[in-house]
Enzyme design. Structure first.
Site, mmCIF file in Angstrom:
data_model
loop_
_atom_site.group_PDB
_atom_site.id
_atom_site.type_symbol
_atom_site.label_atom_id
_atom_site.label_comp_id
_atom_site.label_asym_id
_atom_site.label_seq_id
_atom_site.Cartn_x
_atom_site.Cartn_y
_atom_site.Cartn_z
ATOM 1 N N LYS A 48 0.824 -1.217 0.000
ATOM 2 C CA LYS A 48 0.000 0.000 0.000
ATOM 3 C C LYS A 48 0.860 1.270 0.000
ATOM 4 O O LYS A 48 0.656 2.166 -0.822
ATOM 5 C CB LYS A 48 -0.905 0.026 1.236
ATOM 6 C CG LYS A 48 -1.583 1.372 1.458
ATOM 7 C CD LYS A 48 -2.441 1.390 2.686
ATOM 8 C CE LYS A 48 -1.744 1.796 3.950
ATOM 9 N NZ LYS A 48 -1.672 3.236 4.234
ATOM 10 N N ASN A 49 1.810 1.333 0.913
ATOM 11 C CA ASN A 49 2.540 2.589 1.065
ATOM 12 C C ASN A 49 3.548 2.839 -0.055
ATOM 13 O O ASN A 49 4.046 3.956 -0.198
ATOM 14 C CB ASN A 49 3.178 2.666 2.449
ATOM 15 C CG ASN A 49 2.116 2.856 3.529
ATOM 16 O OD1 ASN A 49 1.000 3.282 3.229
ATOM 17 N ND2 ASN A 49 2.445 2.517 4.761
ATOM 18 N N CYS A 77 -5.282 7.939 8.878
ATOM 19 C CA CYS A 77 -5.673 7.293 10.131
ATOM 20 C C CYS A 77 -5.447 8.219 11.316
ATOM 21 O O CYS A 77 -4.464 8.953 11.370
ATOM 22 C CB CYS A 77 -4.857 6.020 10.337
ATOM 23 S SG CYS A 77 -5.457 4.640 9.372
ATOM 24 N N ARG A 113 0.338 14.169 13.426
ATOM 25 C CA ARG A 113 1.015 13.828 12.174
ATOM 26 C C ARG A 113 1.481 15.096 11.460
ATOM 27 O O ARG A 113 0.957 15.476 10.411
ATOM 28 C CB ARG A 113 0.091 12.983 11.284
ATOM 29 C CG ARG A 113 -0.405 11.733 11.999
ATOM 30 C CD ARG A 113 -1.131 10.771 11.105
ATOM 31 N NE ARG A 113 -0.229 10.043 10.242
ATOM 32 C CZ ARG A 113 -0.596 9.047 9.437
ATOM 33 N NH1 ARG A 113 -1.855 8.675 9.394
ATOM 34 N NH2 ARG A 113 0.279 8.434 8.668
ATOM 35 N N ASP A 131 3.387 -0.314 11.937
ATOM 36 C CA ASP A 131 2.146 -0.738 11.282
ATOM 37 C C ASP A 131 1.772 -2.192 11.608
ATOM 38 O O ASP A 131 0.645 -2.610 11.351
ATOM 39 C CB ASP A 131 2.249 -0.546 9.758
ATOM 40 C CG ASP A 131 2.455 0.920 9.388
ATOM 41 O OD1 ASP A 131 2.195 1.784 10.245
ATOM 42 O OD2 ASP A 131 2.886 1.196 8.253
ATOM 43 N N ARG A 176 -9.207 0.257 3.255
ATOM 44 C CA ARG A 176 -8.224 1.242 2.757
ATOM 45 C C ARG A 176 -6.895 0.570 2.447
ATOM 46 O O ARG A 176 -6.156 1.027 1.570
ATOM 47 C CB ARG A 176 -7.978 2.330 3.823
ATOM 48 C CG ARG A 176 -9.030 3.416 3.848
ATOM 49 C CD ARG A 176 -8.580 4.551 4.749
ATOM 50 N NE ARG A 176 -7.198 4.876 4.466
ATOM 51 C CZ ARG A 176 -6.305 5.281 5.366
ATOM 52 N NH1 ARG A 176 -6.655 5.420 6.619
ATOM 53 N NH2 ARG A 176 -5.069 5.549 5.013
HETATM 54 N N1 EPU Z 1 7.043 13.491 11.762
HETATM 55 C C1 EPU Z 1 7.324 14.790 12.115
HETATM 56 N N2 EPU Z 1 7.386 15.723 11.108
HETATM 57 C C2 EPU Z 1 7.193 15.408 9.810
HETATM 58 C C3 EPU Z 1 6.904 14.081 9.456
HETATM 59 C C4 EPU Z 1 6.838 13.141 10.465
HETATM 60 O O1 EPU Z 1 7.502 15.091 13.275
HETATM 61 O O2 EPU Z 1 7.287 16.312 8.963
HETATM 62 C C5 EPU Z 1 6.981 12.465 12.812
HETATM 63 C C6 EPU Z 1 5.601 11.828 12.916
HETATM 64 O O3 EPU Z 1 4.761 12.565 13.789
HETATM 65 C C7 EPU Z 1 5.935 10.453 13.441
HETATM 66 C C8 EPU Z 1 7.288 10.141 12.814
HETATM 67 O O4 EPU Z 1 7.829 11.396 12.431
HETATM 68 O O5 EPU Z 1 6.077 10.498 14.821
HETATM 69 C C9 EPU Z 1 7.249 9.225 11.604
HETATM 70 O O6 EPU Z 1 6.365 9.735 10.625
HETATM 71 P P1 EPU Z 1 6.522 9.427 9.076
HETATM 72 O O7 EPU Z 1 6.628 10.705 8.355
HETATM 73 O O8 EPU Z 1 7.600 8.405 8.894
HETATM 74 O O9 EPU Z 1 5.123 8.770 8.747
HETATM 75 P P2 EPU Z 1 4.245 8.981 7.452
HETATM 76 O O10 EPU Z 1 5.122 9.128 6.272
HETATM 77 O O11 EPU Z 1 3.199 10.025 7.682
HETATM 78 C C10 EPU Z 1 4.166 6.484 6.770
HETATM 79 C C11 EPU Z 1 3.092 5.476 6.523
HETATM 80 C C12 EPU Z 1 2.478 5.039 7.841
HETATM 81 C C13 EPU Z 1 3.564 4.502 8.748
HETATM 82 C C14 EPU Z 1 4.689 5.518 8.917
HETATM 83 C C15 EPU Z 1 5.878 5.000 9.710
HETATM 84 C C16 EPU Z 1 2.277 6.164 4.367
HETATM 85 C C17 EPU Z 1 1.180 6.747 3.557
HETATM 86 N N3 EPU Z 1 2.063 6.073 5.673
HETATM 87 O O12 EPU Z 1 3.525 7.601 7.384
HETATM 88 O O13 EPU Z 1 1.580 4.003 7.514
HETATM 89 O O14 EPU Z 1 3.032 4.207 10.022
HETATM 90 O O15 EPU Z 1 5.175 5.916 7.616
HETATM 91 O O16 EPU Z 1 6.398 3.855 9.128
HETATM 92 O O17 EPU Z 1 3.291 5.758 3.826
HETATM 93 C C18 EPU Z 1 -0.254 2.560 7.780
HETATM 94 O O18 EPU Z 1 0.031 2.054 6.678
HETATM 95 O O19 EPU Z 1 -1.103 2.062 8.565
HETATM 96 C C19 EPU Z 1 0.405 3.804 8.180
HETATM 97 C C20 EPU Z 1 -0.059 4.607 9.127
#
Ligand code: EPU
Length: 425
Positions: A22-23, A117, A122, A305, A397
């Site tokens: 998915k991601n 989610c 976030r 995840d 999703r």
């Molecule tokens: N963070 C910040 N600032 C930012 C971005 C992130 O502080 O600008 C923090 C977040 O609050 C969090 C940590 O950094 O504490 C990690 O966040 P990350 O940016 O890695 O997460 P994401 O890119 O928003 C993706 C996946 C998530 C998965 C996370 C971690 C997608 C669409 N989503 O989210 O997937 O949990 O990486 O591996 O790729 C899921 O599939 O169920 C899901 C939530």
């Protein structure tokens, strides 16, 4: 209201085929819009987040068509919009990748702050820091992120926190920047390598993906490409956990075992047999599993995840387990539902202390987010009696036909009612 009705307690047996990640899918679809030609994306799962992305791509004037099951053709031909409506982006997180893509392609983007989610705060400050460093003006007005740059110029960007989304978004924006961009303290998840491979097939010059320093040498234009995305390690982890907990024997097929090492290691520690063979993993549950401790971390640590499904296994393991969630501050929403099924779990801040019980008992439960939903399905499969899981839109999703796949390995699980249809699937 649509729900999954599960009669639990059956050992799972047989073979299950895992779909595309998915991601990775939700990143390569927008990435394909960077190319001037048509891109063919293979192994794309038929899930709601992909359907939403298809709707977004079409609403922007570009083309997205299923050429065959799991093969998606994307063409930026006709792409005439740098703005996306809130109605579409609120449905998922990964809509933020349009910022990087449109900034690289048109020097301008307007994308409302994304949905996704409800698993805690976030922020996207690191994405925006990256765009600013490349030379863009960034503003947030009325909930819309506006980025604009006359030219993007490569530079060195150090991420203050390891972020999957920021790493990919900056990579996307930098593909056509002048000179070299270096992302330091980059995330190393396998789908970052996958997105880099897709971009390179389109003519980009990305090196170092999978390490914490990624270098992107900007190129004037990108073409279309053919790219097959990697298997979904979280879907695989969900089936592995369910197989081990049900005392069954399941061949989880079409996976990259290396990506699943953190999950395999924990299942082994709990007493399950895990055999890796090329592109599959055989999971055998050996009686009641033993307690263990898990701390979620960026790759190659234990993936957040898979934390929620893993909690279910600990809830029925022998002894006291501890889960520490270091990535998201609101990812224990499944715990109250598990307690309704007889689990003995205490949450203190970011740690859950789990006293294993002999068995869970079926109950009506509500999925509040994607992986919480997957966890409740696993709980229903392991529990005695009937469980009804509602909130299916969350599960759909990210899991393609979760009920069908579990039925294929012997589960008694039925979908009742209809989740509002996804126009694009
Ligand atoms: N963070 C910040 N600032 C930012 C971005 C992130 O502080 O600008 C923090 C977040 O609050 C969090 C940590 O950094 O504490 C990690 O966040 P990350 O940016 O890695 O997460 P994401 O890119 O928003 C993706 C996946 C998530 C998965 C996370 C971690 C997608 C669409 N989503 O989210 O997937 O949990 O990486 O591996 O790729 C899921 O599939 O169920 C899901 C939530």
């Amino acid at each position: 209201m649509a729900k999954l009705v599960i009669q639990g307690g059956k050992p799972l047996r047989g073979r299950v085929r895992i779909g595309g990640r998915k991601n990775a899918a939700v990143a390569v679809i927008p990435a394909a819009l960077l190319g001037d030609g048509v891109s063919t994306l293979e192994n794309i799962p038929s899930i709601r987040d992909v359907a939403t992305y298809i709707e977004i791509v079409r609403a922007m004037g570009a083309r997205a068509e299923w050429a065959a099951p799991h093969i998606l053709r994307i063409s930026a031909n006709g792409l005439d919009s740098v703005a996306v409506t809130y109605d579409l982006v609120k449905r998922m997180r990964a809509s933020y990748y349009l910022l990087g893509v449109l900034l690289a392609k048109f020097g301008r983007a307007e994308v409302p702050l994304p949905g996704g989610c409800d698993i805690g705060q976030r922020p996207i400050d690191q994405h925006l820091k990256g765009f600013r460093a490349l030379g863009a003006d960034v503003a947030i007005e009325h909930g819309v992120v506006k980025v604009e740059a006359r030219r993007l110029v490569g530079t060195s960007i150090y991420l203050d926190t390891v972020s999957v989304g920021a790493t990919i978004n900056i990579m996307l924006a930098a593909t056509r920047a002048e000179g070299v961009t270096v992302i330091e303290n980059a995330a190393k998840e396998s789908h970052i390598v996958d997105v880099a491979n897709c971009l390179n097939a389109m003519g980009a010059r990305v090196a170092g993906a999978g390490t914490d320093v990624i270098k992107i040498k900007g190129v004037p234009r990108l073409e279309g490409a053919v790219h097959a995305i990697i298997p979904d390690e979280i879907e695989a982890a969900t089936f592995m956990i369910a197989a081990a907990g049900s005392h069954g024997e399941v061949l989880v097929d079409n996976v990259i075992p290396k990506h699943l090492e953190p999950v395999s290691a924990k299942l082994r520690e709990m007493g399950a047999d895990i055999e890796e063979n090329g592109e599959s993993i055989l999971v055998r549950g050996n009686g009641r599993l033993q307690a263990c401790n898990v701390k979620t971390l960026p790759y190659p640590g234990f993936p957040t995840d898979a934390q929620q499904p893993m909690t279910v296994l600990m809830a029925v393991a022998q002894g006291t387990s501890m889960v520490t969630e270091t990535i998201w501050d609101g990812r224990f929403k499944h715990v109250d539902e598990l307690k309704r099924m007889g689990a003995n779990i205490r949450v203190e801040g970011r740690t859950a202390v789990i006293e294993g019980v002999e068995r869970l008992s079926g109950a009506p439960v509500q999925a509040t987010d994607l992986r919480a939903g997957a966890a409740l399905v696993v709980a229903g499969l392991l529990a005695e009696g009937r469980t009804e899981v509602s909130g299916l839109a969350h599960i759909d999703r990210g899991y393609e036909g979760i009920d069908e796949k579990f039925r294929g390995i012997g589960a008694d699980i039925q979908r009742v009612g209809v989740v509002e249809p996804c126009a694009a699937i």
